[in-house]
Motif scaffolding. Structure first.
Motif, PDB file in Angstrom:
ATOM      1  N   CYS A  42       0.860  -1.192   0.000  1.00 18.40           N
ATOM      2  CA  CYS A  42       0.000   0.000   0.000  1.00 18.40           C
ATOM      3  C   CYS A  42       0.895   1.241   0.000  1.00 18.40           C
ATOM      4  O   CYS A  42       2.027   1.200   0.478  1.00 18.40           O
ATOM      5  CB  CYS A  42      -0.884  -0.046   1.241  1.00 18.40           C
ATOM      6  N   THR A  44       0.922   3.660   1.842  1.00 16.62           N
ATOM      7  CA  THR A  44       1.344   4.054   3.194  1.00 16.62           C
ATOM      8  C   THR A  44       2.675   3.404   3.572  1.00 16.62           C
ATOM      9  O   THR A  44       3.468   3.980   4.318  1.00 16.62           O
ATOM     10  CB  THR A  44       0.237   3.723   4.214  1.00 16.62           C
ATOM     11  N   HIS A  63       0.890  -4.034   5.866  1.00 12.97           N
ATOM     12  CA  HIS A  63      -0.326  -3.974   6.686  1.00 12.97           C
ATOM     13  C   HIS A  63      -1.543  -4.479   5.941  1.00 12.97           C
ATOM     14  O   HIS A  63      -2.664  -4.111   6.245  1.00 12.97           O
ATOM     15  CB  HIS A  63      -0.526  -2.541   7.205  1.00 12.97           C
ATOM     16  N   PHE A  89      -5.886  -2.818  10.266  1.00 12.28           N
ATOM     17  CA  PHE A  89      -5.318  -1.876  11.250  1.00 12.28           C
ATOM     18  C   PHE A  89      -5.793  -2.253  12.658  1.00 12.28           C
ATOM     19  O   PHE A  89      -6.820  -2.908  12.834  1.00 12.28           O
ATOM     20  CB  PHE A  89      -5.747  -0.448  10.901  1.00 12.28           C
ATOM     21  N   THR A 104     -11.504   3.319  12.826  1.00 15.45           N
ATOM     22  CA  THR A 104     -10.486   3.999  12.009  1.00 15.45           C
ATOM     23  C   THR A 104     -10.145   5.352  12.619  1.00 15.45           C
ATOM     24  O   THR A 104      -9.110   5.932  12.312  1.00 15.45           O
ATOM     25  CB  THR A 104     -10.919   4.185  10.530  1.00 15.45           C
ATOM     26  N   PHE A 109      -4.901   5.602  18.000  1.00 18.43           N
ATOM     27  CA  PHE A 109      -4.425   4.987  16.753  1.00 18.43           C
ATOM     28  C   PHE A 109      -2.899   4.874  16.730  1.00 18.43           C
ATOM     29  O   PHE A 109      -2.355   3.814  16.396  1.00 18.43           O
ATOM     30  CB  PHE A 109      -4.912   5.803  15.543  1.00 18.43           C
ATOM     31  N   PHE A 137       0.723  -1.315  12.089  1.00 18.88           N
ATOM     32  CA  PHE A 137      -0.715  -1.588  11.949  1.00 18.88           C
ATOM     33  C   PHE A 137      -1.089  -2.853  12.724  1.00 18.88           C
ATOM     34  O   PHE A 137      -1.932  -3.637  12.289  1.00 18.88           O
ATOM     35  CB  PHE A 137      -1.128  -1.737  10.480  1.00 18.88           C
ATOM     36  N   CYS A 173      -6.873  -2.951   3.710  1.00 22.48           N
ATOM     37  CA  CYS A 173      -6.593  -1.503   3.705  1.00 22.48           C
ATOM     38  C   CYS A 173      -7.200  -0.802   2.494  1.00 22.48           C
ATOM     39  O   CYS A 173      -8.250  -0.196   2.577  1.00 22.48           O
ATOM     40  CB  CYS A 173      -5.107  -1.199   3.828  1.00 22.48           C
ATOM     41  N   MET A 176     -10.945  -1.769   1.372  1.00 19.27           N
ATOM     42  CA  MET A 176     -11.998  -1.369   2.327  1.00 19.27           C
ATOM     43  C   MET A 176     -12.086   0.155   2.407  1.00 19.27           C
ATOM     44  O   MET A 176     -13.159   0.708   2.651  1.00 19.27           O
ATOM     45  CB  MET A 176     -11.755  -1.981   3.713  1.00 19.27           C
ATOM     46  N   THR A 177     -10.963   0.829   2.183  1.00 19.82           N
ATOM     47  CA  THR A 177     -10.970   2.294   2.253  1.00 19.82           C
ATOM     48  C   THR A 177     -11.856   2.883   1.151  1.00 19.82           C
ATOM     49  O   THR A 177     -12.715   3.732   1.411  1.00 19.82           O
ATOM     50  CB  THR A 177      -9.531   2.848   2.153  1.00 19.82           C
ATOM     51  N   LEU A 314     -10.991   8.255   6.802  1.00 21.23           N
ATOM     52  CA  LEU A 314      -9.897   7.307   7.077  1.00 21.23           C
ATOM     53  C   LEU A 314     -10.437   5.886   6.993  1.00 21.23           C
ATOM     54  O   LEU A 314     -11.455   5.561   7.651  1.00 21.23           O
ATOM     55  CB  LEU A 314      -9.366   7.513   8.505  1.00 21.23           C
ATOM     56  N   GLY A 315      -9.758   5.080   6.201  1.00 25.61           N
ATOM     57  CA  GLY A 315     -10.094   3.649   6.177  1.00 25.61           C
ATOM     58  C   GLY A 315     -11.539   3.343   5.818  1.00 25.61           C
ATOM     59  O   GLY A 315     -12.044   2.267   6.116  1.00 25.61           O
TER      60      GLY A 315
HETATM   61  C1  CXF Z   1      -5.237   3.459   7.095  1.00 26.87           C
HETATM   62  C2  CXF Z   1      -5.549   4.706   7.793  1.00 26.87           C
HETATM   63  C3  CXF Z   1      -6.255   4.453   9.092  1.00 26.87           C
HETATM   64  C4  CXF Z   1      -7.346   3.490   9.022  1.00 26.87           C
HETATM   65  C5  CXF Z   1      -7.064   2.280   8.224  1.00 26.87           C
HETATM   66  C6  CXF Z   1      -6.383   2.551   6.934  1.00 26.87           C
HETATM   67  N1  CXF Z   1      -4.540   3.676   5.880  1.00 26.87           N
HETATM   68  C7  CXF Z   1      -3.528   2.975   5.464  1.00 26.87           C
HETATM   69  O1  CXF Z   1      -2.896   2.990   4.470  1.00 26.87           O
END
Ligand code: CXF
Ligand code: ZN
Length: 373
Positions: A42, A44, A63, A89, A104, A109, A137, A173, A176-177, A314-315
């Motif tokens: 990802c 991130t 993650h 996460f 999220t 966090f 995560f 991640c 689902m986001t 977020l997420g």
């Molecule tokens: C995350 C941010 C916080 C909630 C879950 C997903 N992003 C990750 O890349």
């Protein structure tokens, strides 16, 4: 007997990820040891490598893990040894956000996901007898084994027994986001227009979810024509290249404005365009990783006048226990064909997988750590 694993160690962006042998700590009551079968890559992960996210390095990242549970701590009920699980996460379970199943936005966090250790400061992984930053995560799944937690582990439902874990791993991640942003955060209504800016994993998941929600039209905007073609395959009804004044084209197509605009790019100009296209009561969801110094400007009268809203997401507001099985259900019904986004790499090709993500040749790289059976 200590458990050893091969883990990809990130030491920053001046050197490639290096696969080395690490040792796992004993499990705490809320923890599970998972043999990792696969893990998605990802953006991130790269943001941490580049230290745009303050996770201490060197560290084991990753993650979007999926695998088979080998051992569980005494208090674990989420899964048992032998279960197929997806990791996501972590969260505290005991703050105002977790209390309303919005983990999220967990108030805690950072310590649960990004501190490099457990919340009590202890290390989940050791390298050459020294503490190694991990518990990323709540998993650190760029490894052959990971320590996960009760709250970030979701058992794969038996209905999905035939779906390989390597395919399911990115659900935790990016997928689902995007899907959650549409179905849970913005709660997209059937019959209203949506535009999705950026056709990466998150944008594509949003497009598939917009189709599920019955949005119409579904507009995809990106600068890459191949991605736009894929967006069309996944549910977009209209595609516009961002290089050719997409905002004007959207205005022509939807003169009354957009019900929803979803930005995954994090680019100021794109967000301001998206916001300017909203119909009364329109919602602009923003999820893209932007430059931390960037500020947006909005016209105050327009902001208030039509009841327009800008929503940081977020997420995808995902509640793991209920939402991941729901996404698997959509996948089983053919409504969430995210397998089209995935390109597979062997674990030792991790640096190639990252390069493929960064040069855009693969939308969602997934690393294979071990065979499922
Ligand atoms: C995350 C941010 C916080 C909630 C879950 C997903 N992003 C990750 O890349
Ligand atoms: Zn991610």
């Amino acid at each position: 007997m200590p458990v050893h694993a091969k883990a990809a160690i990130c030491r920053g962006n001046s050197e490639p990820f290096a696969i080395e042998e690490v040792t796992l700590d004993d499990l705490r009551p809320d923890e599970l040891r998972v043999r990792i079968v696969a893990c998605g890559v990802c953006h991130t992960d790269m943001a941490v490598r580049d230290q745009q996210v303050p996770v201490p390095l060197p560290a084991v990242l990753g993650h979007e893990g999926a695998g088979i549970v080998e051992e569980v701590g005494a208090g674990v009920t989420a899964a048992k040894p032998g279960d197929r699980v997806i990791l996501s996460f972590n969260s505290c379970g005991d703050c105002p956000s977790c209390d309303i199943d919005a983990p999220t936005y967990c108030y805690n966090f950072f310590p649960h996901n990004w501190s490099g250790a457990r919340t009590d400061g202890s290390a989940t992984l050791m390298l050459n007898g020294e503490k190694l930053n991990a518990n990323f995560f709540g998993q650190s799944s760029f490894a052959t084994y990971a320590i996960a937690h009760e709250r970030n582990t979701v058992r794969v439902p038996d209905t999905a027994a035939d779906i390989p874990l390597e395919r399911l791993s990115p659900l935790g991640c990016g997928l689902m986001t995007g899907a959650g942003a549409v179905l849970r955060s913005m709660k997209v209504r059937a019959g209203l227009p949506i535009a999705v800016f950026g056709a990466g994993t998150v944008g594509m998941a949003a497009i598939m979810a917009a189709k599920i929600a019955g949005a119409d039209p579904i507009i995809a905007v990106d600068v890459n024509d191949e991605r736009l073609a894929m967006a069309m395959e996944l549910g977009a009804t209209h595609i516009f290249n961002g290089k050719d004044d997409a905002a004007a084209k959207i205005r022509d197509l939807c003169p009354a404005g957009l019900g929803y605009a979803f930005d995954t790019t994090g680019i100021n100009k794109v967000i301001e365009d998206a916001w300017g296209l909203l119909a009364p009561m329109g919602v602009c969801g923003i999820v893209g990783a932007s430059n931390p110094e960037d500020n947006l400007t909005f016209n105050e009268a327009a902001f208030m006048g039509g009841g327009r809203r800008v929503m940081g997401i977020l997420g995808g507001d995902s509640d793991l226990e209920s939402f991941l099985p729901k996404l698997i259900d959509y996948h089983l019904k053919g409504q969430f064909p995210f397998e089209k986004l995935i390109g597979y790499f062997e674990f030792n090709q991790i640096n190639d997988a990252i390069a493929a993500s960064e040069n855009g040749s693969v939308i969602k790289p997934v690393l294979r750590m071990s065979a499922e059976t």
